[in-house]
Design an enzyme around this catalytic site. Structure first.
Site, PDB file in Angstrom:
ATOM      1  N   ASP A 447       0.690  -1.148  -0.142  1.00  0.00           N
ATOM      2  CA  ASP A 447       0.099   0.016   0.074  1.00  0.00           C
ATOM      3  C   ASP A 447       0.898   1.183  -0.027  1.00  0.00           C
ATOM      4  O   ASP A 447       1.943   1.221   0.228  1.00  0.00           O
ATOM      5  CB  ASP A 447      -0.966   0.014   1.211  1.00  0.00           C
ATOM      6  N   ASP A 513     -10.637   2.059  -3.657  1.00  0.00           N
ATOM      7  CA  ASP A 513     -11.070   1.507  -2.478  1.00  0.00           C
ATOM      8  C   ASP A 513     -12.552   1.529  -2.521  1.00  0.00           C
ATOM      9  O   ASP A 513     -13.411   1.083  -1.417  1.00  0.00           O
ATOM     10  CB  ASP A 513     -10.709   2.531  -1.259  1.00  0.00           C
TER      11      ASP A 513
HETATM   12  C1  DGJ Z   1      -5.945   1.713   1.646  1.00  0.00           C
HETATM   13  C2  DGJ Z   1      -6.178   0.551   0.891  1.00  0.00           C
HETATM   14  O1  DGJ Z   1      -6.825   1.118  -0.315  1.00  0.00           O
HETATM   15  C3  DGJ Z   1      -7.400  -0.554   1.571  1.00  0.00           C
HETATM   16  O2  DGJ Z   1      -7.777  -1.468   0.584  1.00  0.00           O
HETATM   17  C4  DGJ Z   1      -6.728  -1.012   2.869  1.00  0.00           C
HETATM   18  O3  DGJ Z   1      -5.715  -1.744   2.531  1.00  0.00           O
HETATM   19  C5  DGJ Z   1      -6.141   0.243   3.866  1.00  0.00           C
HETATM   20  N1  DGJ Z   1      -5.548   1.205   2.973  1.00  0.00           N
HETATM   21  C6  DGJ Z   1      -5.671  -0.104   5.058  1.00  0.00           C
HETATM   22  O4  DGJ Z   1      -4.878   0.750   5.928  1.00  0.00           O
END
Ligand code: DGJ
Length: 710
Positions: A447, A513
């Site tokens: 991430d 997301d």
């Molecule tokens: C952002 C990501 O896009 C999510 O899927 C998740 O992993 C969160 N971060 C976790 O902090």
């Protein structure tokens, strides 16, 4: 007279690129697009003569040409391809002698020198088997003092008939939203200064004939395979030049070449087609030809984020894993929250040790449970980031990117590590390598949750985005080399780092997301212009979307995720048997078609009625296809009328059937749909031109339609 050797013809994958070597300043691309066939000597030379503009009143005596690296010294009065100086001197490079260093049927390398400014420029152009045009340039400082590079970009001419631009914008939870503009005289510039492409960046910049769509209209587009700051611009000049430029956006003083040093641009990749579907097929075909391209049968993934967030509890996660195995998941990814001090998003980033207050026996019990169920285990990490509230930040405050001794404004309570500092990469490599060695981890979700700001290195006092991106790529490669078979997902607050640079070193992107299926229809459609479905993560959420608050039935949620790398992100440990069975049917449906989805040709229909969406995937041999038809809003037509299917093989006969696990059609007062009751067999040509009646659906309902050649 122009001779044949003055003109180079590169040709592959249905694309011709013709380059005139005699244009002032540097060679110029005089044709990029349709395959021109085997052009014989004089015809090639004549093409160059035919492209020569007339001198006009009020302008320069030598009409400026749009060269591969347009320069002011050659009369170019718009954005130059190369900008730099030696403390203000040598500000206007002049590429005197141009040599063809190497040449094949598909690649040419030009080397040019500026003897006064003491620079060497190497320009590499190649057309790959899919018909994509790649450009990559290198500038080398041959002088004895420093050369400050400000810009080196790739320039692609687009046809004069291109009168409309398409690019993407977006934000967190809504990446890659399309926007269109008239392509008028002047410059349309898309900059990304976020240290990652960013949610608002454009994935591509396309220029086409007015009203071009997915099915038709000549269109050219450029993508920059780079995960840092970037600029993509389209420009039309009064002298009838039309172009797209793409390159890295460098900060002041970021690239200062000492004597003998070089800078190489990222790969700028151009595609074209009659319609966006044809244009995107080149990207997909090219990626799929890579030896390291992930194979079909991508494992169905259960991700814990929207299921449990930071509530890491072995019993709860064990039950979630059991439910995942029960519905057919093949990979279980433990998301954020497993490492020291990480009870919420305010602390812990950087301390990549298992938190023994939450995992007293380490990750062993959950890893073993998951693998004993026959699933792969995946782990979330965010290695480039650090919370000021972490042991790492306390021990190494100088490891955080900053300018003038002041830390940047925080984003998600975090700062960014300086990967240009070798000590930082050594630490990250040691931590990640030891986790991968200790546990049976097949997958990392990598991430990157904040934009970069004031991204300077304390070691040099200079901007360090460029060096950081290259260090990241090396780190990813080193981990993969040490752990063969390891897959890595590129995530960045959802889809804020989606580019073919990162995908050279990773195996899929987290598209967004937002897993609300209606939003996903658009996000996935425009991401798919560059990224094929097997590299694009799409998950089935719970009925209630966490990012939009809307509720949707399973057929819509799963049907939208089906043509992608399918997964689940939902607390399914709470579902009853009937609900689990229904979800399992969708997992089975995906497994049945995933080879098609992950190897086939993606098509998107240009529907006359914007209330619906029709997209599909056709197998490489044309024998099988799957389309999804989604009623997005209500339509003014009732019934909605016929839908026509682009992309099928005109000459084949297909049996057409509704294929959704859930097949009940919406609404009362309707008769049944004739072709669904009495399956029909029609030619691809009839399906493309006459079509079949679209089903009457409630808004936000989706149906799968299967085509099997007989
Ligand atoms: C952002 C990501 O896009 C999510 O899927 C998740 O992993 C969160 N971060 C976790 O902090």
């Amino acid at each position: 007279m122009q001779s044949r050797s003055d003109v180079i013809h590169l040709r592959a994958g249905g694309t011709s690129v013709v380059i005139d070597l005699t244009t002032p300043g540097f060679p110029a691309i005089i044709h990029w697009g349709h395959d021109l066939g085997l052009l014989a000597g004089p015809r090639l030379a004549d093409l160059a003569v035919a492209a020569r503009p007339q001198r006009v009143s009020g302008a320069l005596d030598t009409p400026p040409r749009l060269t591969i690296v347009p320069l002011e010294s050659a009369g170019w009065q718009n954005e130059p391809g190369l900008i730099g100086s030696r403390r203000g001197r040598d500000f206007s490079p002049r590429l005197g002698s141009v040599d063809v260093h190497d040449q094949s049927a598909t690649t040419v390398i030009f080397v040019a020198h500026d003897d006064l400014a003491q620079l060497r420029l190497t320009a590499t152009l190649s057309v790959d088997e899919a018909g994509l045009l790649h450009q990559r340039h290198t500038i080398t400082n041959l002088g004895s003092d420093d050369y400050g590079l400000e810009q080196l970009v790739a320039t692609f001419p687009v046809p004069h008939t291109a009168r409309q631009l398409l690019d993407t914008t977006g934000r967190h939870l809504r990446e890659r939203s399309p926007q269109r503009h008239d392509f008028t005289t002047g410059r349309h510039v898309r900059d990304s200064r976020r240290g990652r492409p960013g949610a608002d960046s454009t994935l591509f910049l396309a220029a086409g004939t007015p009203g071009f769509g997915f099915e038709r209209g000549t269109v050219h587009a450029v993508h920059l395979a780079w995960s840092g700051n970037q600029r993509i611009a389209a420009e039309r000049t009064v002298a009838a030049h039309a172009l797209v430029q793409a390159g890295e956006l460098l900060s002041s003083g970021e690239v200062i070449l000492a004597s003998g040093e070089s800078y190489t641009t990222p790969d700028a990749i151009g595609s074209w087609g009659d319609g966006l579907t044809a244009l995107s097929a080149r990207f997909h075909e090219s990626l799929r030809a890579r030896p390291n391209h992930p194979v079909a049968s991508r494992p169905v993934t259960l991700n814990t984020w929207e299921a449990v967030y930071f509530d890491h509890d072995l019993d709860r996660l064990t039950r979630l894993a059991d439910a995942g195995a029960r519905v057919g998941a093949e990979r279980f990814v433990l998301d954020d929250g497993w490492f020291r001090g990480r009870r919420d998003d305010t602390a812990g980033l950087g301390d990549w040790f298992v938190d023994d207050s939450v995992w007293p026996d380490g990750l062993g019990p959950i890893v073993e449970h998951v693998t004993s169920l026959g699933m792969q285990f995946g782990l979330w990490v965010e290695p480039e980031m650090v919370n000021p509230d972490s042991d790492l930040a306390r021990a190494h405050p100088d490891w955080m990117l900053q300018a003038g001794g002041t830390l940047p404004v925080e984003g998600r309570q975090q700062q960014v590590l300086d990967l240009s500092n070798p000590a930082v990469c050594e630490y990250l490599l040691e931590r990640l390598d030891s986790l991968l060695t200790e546990y049976d981890i097949a997958y990392l979700k990598w991430d990157h949750n904040r934009d970069l700001l004031d991204a300077g290195s304390t070691a040099t006092g200079r901007a360090a985005v460029h060096a950081g991106v290259l260090a990241l790529y090396r780190l990813l490669d080193e981990l993969k080399a040490r752990h063969p078979g390891l897959e890595i997902e590129s995530c960045a607050s959802g889809g804020a780092r989606v580019d073919l640079g990162i995908l050279e070193h990773t195996d899929r992107i987290w598209t967004s997301d937002c897993i609300d299926p209606l939003e996903r229809l658009t996000i996935q459609k425009y991401t798919n212009i560059v990224v094929p479905y097997e590299l694009m993560g799409a998950h089935v959420s719970g009925p209630h979307s966490h990012s939009t608050g809307r509720r949707h039935d399973l057929a819509l949620r799963a049907g939208v995720a089906l043509p992608a790398h399918f997964g689940i992100e939902w607390d399914i440990s709470e579902l009853d048997d009937a609900e689990l069975d229904e979800l399992a049917e969708w997992v089975t449906a995906h497994k049945r078609v995933r080879e098609l989805v992950h190897t086939g040709r993606a098509v998107h229909a240009d529907l006359p009625d914007a209330s619906a969406d029709l997209r599909g995937v056709v197998s490489p041999d044309g024998a099988h296809a799957l389309y999804t038809y989604t009623q997005v809003t209500t339509s003014t037509s009732y019934p909605p009328g016929p839908m026509t299917f682009p992309g099928l093989d005109d000459s084949r006969v297909y049996r057409v059937s509704l294929a959704s696990p859930t097949t009940r059609l919406g609404g009362s007062g309707q008769s049944t749909l004739a072709w669904a009751e009495h399956p029909v067999a029609l030619t691809g040509l009839a399906l493309r031109t006459t079509g079949i009646q679209a089903p009457v659906l409630f808004p936000e309902q989706l149906r799968l339609i299967d085509f099997t050649a007989i």
